[in-house]
Design an enzyme around this catalytic site. Structure first.
Site, PDB file in Angstrom:
ATOM      1  N   HIS F  23     107.049 106.166 103.835  1.00 18.50           N
ATOM      2  CA  HIS F  23     107.792 106.242 105.093  1.00 18.50           C
ATOM      3  C   HIS F  23     108.155 107.691 105.434  1.00 18.50           C
ATOM      4  O   HIS F  23     108.028 108.126 106.577  1.00 18.50           O
ATOM      5  CB  HIS F  23     109.123 105.462 104.989  1.00 18.50           C
ATOM      6  CG  HIS F  23     108.985 103.982 104.837  1.00 18.50           C
ATOM      7  ND1 HIS F  23     109.592 103.276 103.825  1.00 18.50           N
ATOM      8  CD2 HIS F  23     108.306 103.058 105.574  1.00 18.50           C
ATOM      9  CE1 HIS F  23     109.318 101.989 103.952  1.00 18.50           C
ATOM     10  NE2 HIS F  23     108.528 101.831 104.998  1.00 18.50           N
ATOM     11  N   LYS F  47     114.850  86.856 106.858  1.00 18.75           N
ATOM     12  CA  LYS F  47     114.168  87.615 105.806  1.00 18.75           C
ATOM     13  C   LYS F  47     115.197  88.058 104.770  1.00 18.75           C
ATOM     14  O   LYS F  47     116.234  88.614 105.124  1.00 18.75           O
ATOM     15  CB  LYS F  47     113.527  88.850 106.462  1.00 18.75           C
ATOM     16  CG  LYS F  47     112.198  89.288 105.859  1.00 18.75           C
ATOM     17  CD  LYS F  47     111.586  90.377 106.723  1.00 18.75           C
ATOM     18  CE  LYS F  47     110.676  91.303 105.934  1.00 18.75           C
ATOM     19  NZ  LYS F  47     110.174  92.390 106.783  1.00 18.75           N
ATOM     20  N   ARG F  96      97.983 102.426 106.696  1.00 19.36           N
ATOM     21  CA  ARG F  96      97.413 102.669 105.372  1.00 19.36           C
ATOM     22  C   ARG F  96      96.112 101.887 105.191  1.00 19.36           C
ATOM     23  O   ARG F  96      95.093 102.423 104.845  1.00 19.36           O
ATOM     24  CB  ARG F  96      98.411 102.235 104.286  1.00 19.36           C
ATOM     25  CG  ARG F  96      99.683 103.059 104.242  1.00 19.36           C
ATOM     26  CD  ARG F  96     100.776 102.290 103.546  1.00 19.36           C
ATOM     27  NE  ARG F  96     100.957 101.003 104.217  1.00 19.36           N
ATOM     28  CZ  ARG F  96     101.835 100.058 103.863  1.00 19.36           C
ATOM     29  NH1 ARG F  96     102.603 100.256 102.804  1.00 19.36           N
ATOM     30  NH2 ARG F  96     101.943  98.940 104.546  1.00 19.36           N
ATOM     31  N   SER F 134     106.964  99.056 100.413  1.00 24.15           N
ATOM     32  CA  SER F 134     108.280  98.602  99.956  1.00 24.15           C
ATOM     33  C   SER F 134     108.143  97.370  99.072  1.00 24.15           C
ATOM     34  O   SER F 134     108.853  97.210  98.083  1.00 24.15           O
ATOM     35  CB  SER F 134     109.183  98.297 101.153  1.00 24.15           C
ATOM     36  OG  SER F 134     109.509  99.486 101.834  1.00 24.15           O
TER      37      SER F 134
END
Lengths: 157, 157, 157, 157, 157, 157
Positions: F23, F47, F96, F134
């Site tokens: 990040h 979540k 990515r 993450s």
């Protein structure tokens, strides 16, 4: 069999919930390259399994009972930590799809970050088993469908 | 070294025009798993090469001169036919991108159709070399750019 | 057979250099959905073909000689223009890999931009033929390899 | 306009053979973020172009004649070397497909290897132009098809 | 309408939670190729739905009330078992992304393993609807956003 | 700092559970192009997060305490609605993998459907951080592994 320093030891980690003909295809391709191939069943408390751990262990033991190079092991820690414990310098993984490749590549590089001595070796299953996954087997099984094409005979009887 | 029946022999086929640090990374990862690893340079008449065959052979020989398990060979026939000649039961290939994976998977299955005894074993290069390809090296070289990050020092001097 | 307004007419365009068991698998899956399925061989002057056009036409005619719904046609203009000429409202395409999907999706949307009345219908070949491509057949053929798994028997004798 | 040290200068490299509505969409999205956006037309001797360089330059100049931030430049050296010459710290690229992403990612990392000061910034074109490529425009054009949806009006008259 | 042996019957299975303009685009493209197109809503006890089954059924019925070829059906068993019950020899599926393609290809081959008589036919939605998914509609809906672009008008009033 | 109409304001939305070196790499690349870069932490009730919101906010504030252009904000509504509130015309996202690209492309187009004034600008992280996510950090952390390569030092002490 005595484990010596020169032995090539590999780990094939997974849930094997249940073991499929796809997994077996990968194991059969990998095993000639190593002296010991550990099938490592990760015990993940947050993940619900369909088949109990005991059953999953016994199926694999039964299937490879005539191959002394294949051993079953369970673990709760990180895969790279298990590798250290069992002296495995290789992780074996199967590749079927693009998602597999993306996920496995990420995992392999992160494992190498955590332990520089570990290499991942990739195999593709026999073509006829390329669409098999444990997820799909569980789905068919829970809907009462016929899983005999997907898993070894042992699991059905 | 006498070649015996029990030896694990592998072939890493390619053009190696030129050999890059990416290739070397794959070779270094593969070589401990085999008794002999042939670097097979395909002579393809329809493909134009930037560096002459002689140079490409010598570079590889020089780089691995201290590793008796690595041998260089050239060939004009099908890869599976070369495997038969040199008794290689394994083909070694590197995977960097999705296109690599797609292409290599297709190739591996077609090779297995042509010769059921051949398995392909896949490795990923060290992360820092994952974007290297011979094509890009040739492109930088032809534009007068600096290729020292991409190829072994030997090629530059 | 009289061509009427209500007929479902499809075009399966390609080079068919040569026709493979993969192509035949797609044709066999597509043909029951249409009244006429044209196999359209594009004559592209800038592309070099291994097998002469005459041969490629005759092979397809021979293979489907008992299926009156399958017709062979050659063309030099845009695929959408051929569709207009033969009243085809559907283009048939096979999907094997991600590259296929990417390329075909782009083509299908561009064809729809050029002619809003044309839809593309996609099929996947039988799994055992999923790694076959004309490119690979030509490569094996030119290296003197055995193409009998990849193409219909007719092409070999 | 005086070029000062604090200016944000970007390069959008390509062949622009011809410039399409897809390119224009990317330029329109990128230009507000920079003080100067160079459209860099690579002169590649080994690549055959359909439209002459002069025409390609003039089309772009005409299209952006009212936007002083957009400048056209031609170059024969490496893209990173051009960046150094024109003080561009950013390369602008469009992403449509997976192949684009794979290719651009590789290129961006290799450019950063060659020049650590250069970052690549990616944009996606307006959805309706996502299937446009110069290759497809050239193909339709050479077959006598209608390219008016794909390119700016200027190119057609 | 009497169902006869010669009828082309297809099943378009899904959750339709809710039906989107993307689904409708696929149905409109598929329906001309079949005599009956069943919209099969899978009742999956382990999956939580946002909109109740009754609502999902009625929406689809309402949308296609003027098209007698489109029928709605619910099912709890395997998709291939439903196909057998309703005599469907075709499964219709939409393809938007690479993940779709990967997932659908796997599913189609596994369905064929379970029932050799079933073929999957793939369509792509109109380009403007290619980024729509029920998941995204539910997410916008639950955040109080405007879903009018994504679903038929009927669902909003 | 007064927010004026001419300012280039961007939002980098995410969960940042926790913020990683990946990040930070994206933020460092994006920040020079904008006058304000909001790091927007979405509060999603469905979540589950590993690290409490307070901690996630403070870590980011601490890391960028010397960069007045970087601001932290939390939000519960749609990302496009937050953009309107903070006058952000740009969304910043990192790419990515292929899955990232597929997901982000879909999101970007849907965001543009909901608000035509918002453009998404994409960056790739430094190569050495390309495999960080993450999710992987949380997984290593929960297994008691060493996350020091993956996250800024601040998070470990």
């Amino acid at each position: 069999m005595n484990i010596t320093n020169k032995m090539k030891i590999a780990l094939y980690p997974g849930s094997f919930d249940p073991i499929t003909k796809g997994h077996i295809s990968i194991i059969n391709k990998a095993v000639p390259l190593f002296d010991i191939l550990y099938i490592g069943i990760g015990e993940n408390n947050t993940k619900k399994h369909l088949f109990p751990l005991e059953k999953r262990i016994n199926w694999i033991k039964k299937i490879f009972e005539n191959n002394p190079k294949v051993k079953v092991i369970t673990y709760k820690n990180l895969t790279v930590d298990l590798c250290r414990e069992i002296d495995a310098k290789y992780i074996v993984r199967g590749l079927r799809t693009y998602s597999d490749f993306e996920y496995e590549k990420k995992l392999a590089y992160n494992n190498q970050t955590l332990n520089h001595n570990i290499e991942t070796v990739f195999f593709i299953p026999d073509l006829k088993y390329i669409n098999i996954s444990s997820t799909i087997v569980r789905d068919i099984y829970m809907h009462g469908g016929d899983i005999s094409f997907f898993v070894p005979e042992l699991l059905i009887n």
